[in-house]
Design a protein around this motif. Sequence first.
Motif, PDB file in Angstrom:
ATOM      1  N   ASP A 149      39.996  57.625  43.932  1.00  0.00           N
ATOM      2  CA  ASP A 149      40.627  57.515  45.248  1.00  0.00           C
ATOM      3  C   ASP A 149      40.239  58.667  46.172  1.00  0.00           C
ATOM      4  OD1 ASP A 149      42.195  55.192  44.573  1.00  0.00           O
ATOM      5  OD2 ASP A 149      43.475  56.522  43.383  1.00  0.00           O
ATOM      6  N   PHE A 150      40.021  59.844  45.561  1.00  0.00           N
ATOM      7  CA  PHE A 150      39.705  61.018  46.380  1.00  0.00           C
ATOM      8  C   PHE A 150      38.891  61.996  45.542  1.00  0.00           C
ATOM      9  CE2 PHE A 150      40.398  64.909  48.816  1.00  0.00           C
ATOM     10  CZ  PHE A 150      40.307  64.436  50.123  1.00  0.00           C
ATOM     11  N   ILE A 151      37.847  62.579  46.182  1.00  0.00           N
ATOM     12  CA  ILE A 151      36.954  63.520  45.511  1.00  0.00           C
ATOM     13  C   ILE A 151      37.156  64.913  46.094  1.00  0.00           C
ATOM     14  CG2 ILE A 151      34.576  64.003  44.812  1.00  0.00           C
ATOM     15  CD1 ILE A 151      35.636  61.198  44.051  1.00  0.00           C
ATOM     16  N   PHE A 152      37.287  65.898  45.219  1.00  0.00           N
ATOM     17  CA  PHE A 152      37.322  67.299  45.641  1.00  0.00           C
ATOM     18  C   PHE A 152      35.969  67.933  45.321  1.00  0.00           C
ATOM     19  CE2 PHE A 152      41.831  66.411  44.878  1.00  0.00           C
ATOM     20  CZ  PHE A 152      42.423  66.954  46.017  1.00  0.00           C
ATOM     21  N   LEU A 153      35.297  68.430  46.347  1.00  0.00           N
ATOM     22  CA  LEU A 153      34.067  69.192  46.179  1.00  0.00           C
ATOM     23  C   LEU A 153      34.476  70.651  45.996  1.00  0.00           C
ATOM     24  CD1 LEU A 153      30.995  69.465  46.268  1.00  0.00           C
ATOM     25  CD2 LEU A 153      31.115  69.394  48.759  1.00  0.00           C
ATOM     26  N   VAL A 154      34.218  71.217  44.814  1.00  0.00           N
ATOM     27  CA  VAL A 154      34.781  72.519  44.440  1.00  0.00           C
ATOM     28  C   VAL A 154      33.678  73.571  44.342  1.00  0.00           C
ATOM     29  CG1 VAL A 154      36.327  73.706  42.845  1.00  0.00           C
ATOM     30  CG2 VAL A 154      36.426  71.209  43.032  1.00  0.00           C
ATOM     31  N   VAL A 155      33.821  74.640  45.124  1.00  0.00           N
ATOM     32  CA  VAL A 155      32.780  75.672  45.202  1.00  0.00           C
ATOM     33  C   VAL A 155      33.423  77.050  45.312  1.00  0.00           C
ATOM     34  CG1 VAL A 155      30.955  76.625  46.670  1.00  0.00           C
ATOM     35  CG2 VAL A 155      31.058  74.159  46.264  1.00  0.00           C
ATOM     36  N   GLY A 156      32.870  78.003  44.577  1.00  0.00           N
ATOM     37  CA  GLY A 156      33.249  79.397  44.757  1.00  0.00           C
ATOM     38  C   GLY A 156      32.325  80.025  45.781  1.00  0.00           C
ATOM     39  N   LEU A 157      32.830  80.330  46.966  1.00  0.00           N
ATOM     40  CA  LEU A 157      31.978  80.882  48.017  1.00  0.00           C
ATOM     41  C   LEU A 157      31.557  82.309  47.692  1.00  0.00           C
ATOM     42  CD1 LEU A 157      33.634  79.645  51.343  1.00  0.00           C
ATOM     43  CD2 LEU A 157      31.628  78.725  50.170  1.00  0.00           C
ATOM     44  N   GLY A 158      30.273  82.590  47.914  1.00  0.00           N
ATOM     45  CA  GLY A 158      29.757  83.932  47.705  1.00  0.00           C
ATOM     46  C   GLY A 158      28.576  83.995  46.763  1.00  0.00           C
ATOM     47  N   GLY A 159      28.511  83.069  45.808  1.00  0.00           N
ATOM     48  CA  GLY A 159      27.397  83.053  44.866  1.00  0.00           C
ATOM     49  C   GLY A 159      26.192  82.340  45.449  1.00  0.00           C
TER      50      GLY A 159
END
Length: 411
Positions: A101-111
């Motif tokens: 139903d819903f997708i979360f695009l997950v990222v640690g900013l900085g790398g």
Amino acid sequence: MGDLGLKYGFWGFGLGGTSIANACANIRMNVKNNMQPYTALLVNTNEVDMNKIPHCSTATKYILRGFEKGAARDIQVGEEAFLTHKEDLISKVQQLFSDRDFIFLVVGLGGGTGTGAVIEAARVLHANGFKGRFGLVLTLPRDQEGKVVLDNAIRRLQLIAKAMKGLGSILLVDNQQLFEDYLQKNSKGNVEDFLKSTNEYIAELLHDINMVTSNYNPTGPYHFDISEWLKMLQTSGIIMIGKTVLYESDVDAENQGTYLALMKQSIERGVLSGGYKLENADRCALSLLASPAGAKRMFTLGMINTLEKQMMEYAPYANERPVATYGDKAINQLHIYSVFAGLSLPKRVLDIVESSKKLVRTVEATDEALTMLQSYNISDGSEVDDLEALLNSNERTEPDPKNSDDPFSNL
């Protein structure tokens, strides 16, 4: 509690993003079928980092071959690695997330990997059947992580801010805030424990709110249901979540001091990030869960009126601001969840920019040191051959301020 709200999918990039996505996929429900209800696709360049991620039956690992040594915090390498595997990743996304139903695009900013890939990954979701069905979970770096990390985060936030109106909600996780909170309670803990605790907390929070929409019995006229939660997630801008848990015996419905201040603290500071201008919210909601007896005692007209006024004060221009109450025998404490959607970037982003500025060496300081080094002449000892005479000498030669060869002439 076996009914699931939304079927989430998590697409994680880099060590930070894959760790959070894997924790979300590891959420378990106490049912025979759909025990692990969420699906994850974990993508990284660095094979060593990927091997650190524990096995999860509902998470698929994908190494960006040709870049196995990692992106070394180079966002250009991260973007190139994604584009090299773009077509295969599109196929994987459609295969794993078609029923979500819903997708979360997950990222640690900085790398390098996640920060480099996030824009192109968002474009893939937008162009391949997931428009209106995805949002972002972005972690913000700590100040101590260095200028390269801070600048990488800033560069991507600049692009994301420009495209924000065309995206779904963006959930920001402030590692600086979470680290300080963890340090106060666990000063003898280690980094590994902190990261594991943070990842699990994010996963549990998203799951808890999802379960509120479908599992509990409303005791009032409002119900924060699945469709309203989805509408929140589809709202462009930043989404902020607050949560506080109180012992029911400590709460007096006729005494605001027993619940209101703590609820306000959880909203104003947030549990994952804070510093928002809540008056800019397009939507907000408050959900209160208690035991059946606790709900009957606490959720009076007076208490609900107090909470409604507070939400009006926070978000006077919000299109919706329901206050929903629930009573369920599975609950034995008062849980208060708050959600504000459609917000602008928080103050923490300004702090990151300021922290980066402070790490810039001034040209003057660098040039002065270089000039002093280059102009300094080391004596070859020809003027004084007698070491004993040198050590016993009481005479001191004063530097000539006009002699430009003396690097210390200005002292």
